[in-house]
Design a protein around this motif. Structure first.
Motif, mmCIF file in Angstrom:
data_model
loop_
_atom_site.group_PDB
_atom_site.id
_atom_site.type_symbol
_atom_site.label_atom_id
_atom_site.label_comp_id
_atom_site.label_asym_id
_atom_site.label_seq_id
_atom_site.Cartn_x
_atom_site.Cartn_y
_atom_site.Cartn_z
ATOM 1 N N HIS A 202 0.856 -1.185 0.000
ATOM 2 C CA HIS A 202 0.000 0.000 0.000
ATOM 3 C C HIS A 202 0.894 1.236 0.000
ATOM 4 C CE1 HIS A 202 -3.970 -1.754 0.807
ATOM 5 N NE2 HIS A 202 -3.290 -2.701 1.410
ATOM 6 N N LEU A 203 0.482 2.249 -0.729
ATOM 7 C CA LEU A 203 1.237 3.499 -0.734
ATOM 8 C C LEU A 203 1.107 4.216 0.605
ATOM 9 C CD1 LEU A 203 0.320 4.774 -4.305
ATOM 10 C CD2 LEU A 203 2.457 3.698 -3.568
ATOM 11 N N SER A 204 -0.047 4.082 1.258
ATOM 12 C CA SER A 204 -0.309 4.825 2.494
ATOM 13 C C SER A 204 0.410 4.261 3.717
ATOM 14 C CB SER A 204 -1.813 4.860 2.777
ATOM 15 O OG SER A 204 -2.312 3.538 2.914
ATOM 16 N N ASN A 205 0.346 2.962 3.912
ATOM 17 C CA ASN A 205 0.902 2.386 5.144
ATOM 18 C C ASN A 205 2.073 1.432 4.910
ATOM 19 O OD1 ASN A 205 -0.316 0.077 4.127
ATOM 20 N ND2 ASN A 205 -1.840 -0.084 5.744
ATOM 21 N N ARG A 206 2.436 1.220 3.649
ATOM 22 C CA ARG A 206 3.564 0.358 3.259
ATOM 23 C C ARG A 206 3.348 -1.120 3.617
ATOM 24 N NH1 ARG A 206 6.168 1.669 -0.493
ATOM 25 N NH2 ARG A 206 8.140 0.853 0.180
ATOM 26 N N LYS A 207 2.132 -1.485 4.032
ATOM 27 C CA LYS A 207 1.836 -2.892 4.328
ATOM 28 C C LYS A 207 1.778 -3.681 3.023
ATOM 29 C CE LYS A 207 -0.876 -3.896 8.161
ATOM 30 N NZ LYS A 207 -2.191 -4.057 8.777
ATOM 31 N N TRP A 208 2.240 -4.910 3.096
ATOM 32 C CA TRP A 208 2.177 -5.798 1.943
ATOM 33 C C TRP A 208 0.741 -6.233 1.717
ATOM 34 C CZ3 TRP A 208 6.255 -10.128 3.133
ATOM 35 C CH2 TRP A 208 7.511 -9.547 3.308
ATOM 36 N N PHE A 209 0.360 -6.340 0.447
ATOM 37 C CA PHE A 209 -0.887 -7.034 0.141
ATOM 38 C C PHE A 209 -0.626 -8.209 -0.788
ATOM 39 C CE2 PHE A 209 -0.800 -3.498 -2.878
ATOM 40 C CZ PHE A 209 -1.245 -4.030 -4.072
ATOM 41 N N ALA A 210 0.618 -8.361 -1.244
ATOM 42 C CA ALA A 210 0.989 -9.532 -2.045
ATOM 43 C C ALA A 210 2.496 -9.749 -1.968
ATOM 44 C CB ALA A 210 0.571 -9.342 -3.497
ATOM 45 N N LEU A 211 2.875 -11.003 -1.937
ATOM 46 C CA LEU A 211 4.281 -11.402 -1.970
ATOM 47 C C LEU A 211 4.443 -12.378 -3.126
ATOM 48 C CD1 LEU A 211 7.173 -11.766 -0.765
ATOM 49 C CD2 LEU A 211 6.205 -13.632 0.585
ATOM 50 N N PHE A 212 5.348 -12.058 -4.038
ATOM 51 C CA PHE A 212 5.653 -12.928 -5.177
ATOM 52 C C PHE A 212 6.999 -13.582 -4.935
ATOM 53 C CE2 PHE A 212 2.779 -9.797 -6.811
ATOM 54 C CZ PHE A 212 2.056 -10.420 -7.804
ATOM 55 N N GLY A 213 7.102 -14.851 -5.268
ATOM 56 C CA GLY A 213 8.376 -15.541 -5.132
ATOM 57 C C GLY A 213 8.433 -16.737 -6.055
ATOM 58 N N ASP A 214 9.474 -17.507 -5.894
ATOM 59 C CA ASP A 214 9.595 -18.765 -6.626
ATOM 60 C C ASP A 214 10.146 -19.793 -5.650
ATOM 61 O OD1 ASP A 214 12.785 -18.971 -7.418
ATOM 62 O OD2 ASP A 214 12.050 -16.906 -7.379
ATOM 63 N N VAL A 215 9.529 -20.961 -5.656
ATOM 64 C CA VAL A 215 9.911 -22.026 -4.727
ATOM 65 C C VAL A 215 10.000 -23.349 -5.473
ATOM 66 C CG1 VAL A 215 8.843 -20.895 -2.725
ATOM 67 C CG2 VAL A 215 7.527 -22.545 -4.038
ATOM 68 N N ALA A 216 10.736 -24.274 -4.886
ATOM 69 C CA ALA A 216 10.798 -25.624 -5.445
ATOM 70 C C ALA A 216 9.417 -26.266 -5.302
ATOM 71 C CB ALA A 216 11.844 -26.447 -4.715
ATOM 72 N N ARG A 217 9.002 -26.978 -6.327
ATOM 73 C CA ARG A 217 7.682 -27.617 -6.323
ATOM 74 C C ARG A 217 7.466 -28.464 -5.072
ATOM 75 N NH1 ARG A 217 4.750 -27.996 -10.864
ATOM 76 N NH2 ARG A 217 4.070 -30.121 -10.405
ATOM 77 N N CYS A 218 8.518 -29.133 -4.616
ATOM 78 C CA CYS A 218 8.384 -30.010 -3.454
ATOM 79 C C CYS A 218 8.009 -29.234 -2.188
ATOM 80 C CB CYS A 218 9.656 -30.825 -3.243
ATOM 81 S SG CYS A 218 11.125 -29.844 -2.902
ATOM 82 N N LYS A 219 8.337 -27.944 -2.125
ATOM 83 C CA LYS A 219 7.981 -27.117 -0.959
ATOM 84 C C LYS A 219 6.478 -26.914 -0.852
ATOM 85 C CE LYS A 219 12.192 -25.974 0.369
ATOM 86 N NZ LYS A 219 12.756 -26.318 1.641
ATOM 87 N N LEU A 220 5.773 -27.128 -1.954
ATOM 88 C CA LEU A 220 4.316 -26.991 -1.972
ATOM 89 C C LEU A 220 3.622 -28.352 -1.897
ATOM 90 C CD1 LEU A 220 4.031 -24.315 -4.804
ATOM 91 C CD2 LEU A 220 3.909 -23.922 -2.335
#
Length: 125
Positions: free
Chosen positions: A34-52
């Motif tokens: 958010h521009l106002s409070n800098r709180k995250w509303f989404a996190l993008f990443g990449d993980v090994a399939r086995c982690k899921l």
């Protein structure tokens, strides 16, 4: 255009935010804030399939979004949705960005996450 790129474009057009890359140890991980409070509303990443819980070591793109716990529980019964990777399982949801879940299904969840992480007006006493 990848699903991740589509979501970045949607966030830029809808909320006026660009991805932020705050992790020096994980330079491919991006957050939308958010521009106002800098709180995250989404996190993008990449993980090994086995982690899921999937087969293989191949890395896949994911997004974590804040989600209503009841909705999250039912979505996790569907292909492409998982308990949040490295976040609170009750309040966050991980979504595979390999096309398993269509972008049109992810956008309302991104919107929900945006709404759930907004600054709440203070209650009058």
């Amino acid at each position: 255009m990848t699903v991740k790129e589509e979501l970045f474009a949607y966030a830029a057009n809808t909320y006026g935010v660009e991805p932020d890359y705050p992790f020096s140890t994980a330079p491919t991980y991006a957050v939308l804030r958010h521009l106002s409070n800098r709180k995250w509303f989404a996190l993008f990443g990449d993980v090994a399939r086995c982690k899921l819980g999937l087969e293989g070591e191949e890395r896949v793109d994911i997004i974590n979004v804040k989600c209503d716990p009841i909705l999250s529980g039912s979505l996790r019964l569907q292909e492409g949705y998982f308990p949040a990777y490295h976040m609170n399982h009750d309040g966050w949801l991980t979504i595979l960005l390999d096309g398993t879940v269509p972008t049109e299904e992810i956008i309302p969840l991104l919107d929900m996450s945006f709404e759930m992480t907004m600054v709440k007006p203070k209650k009058r006493q």
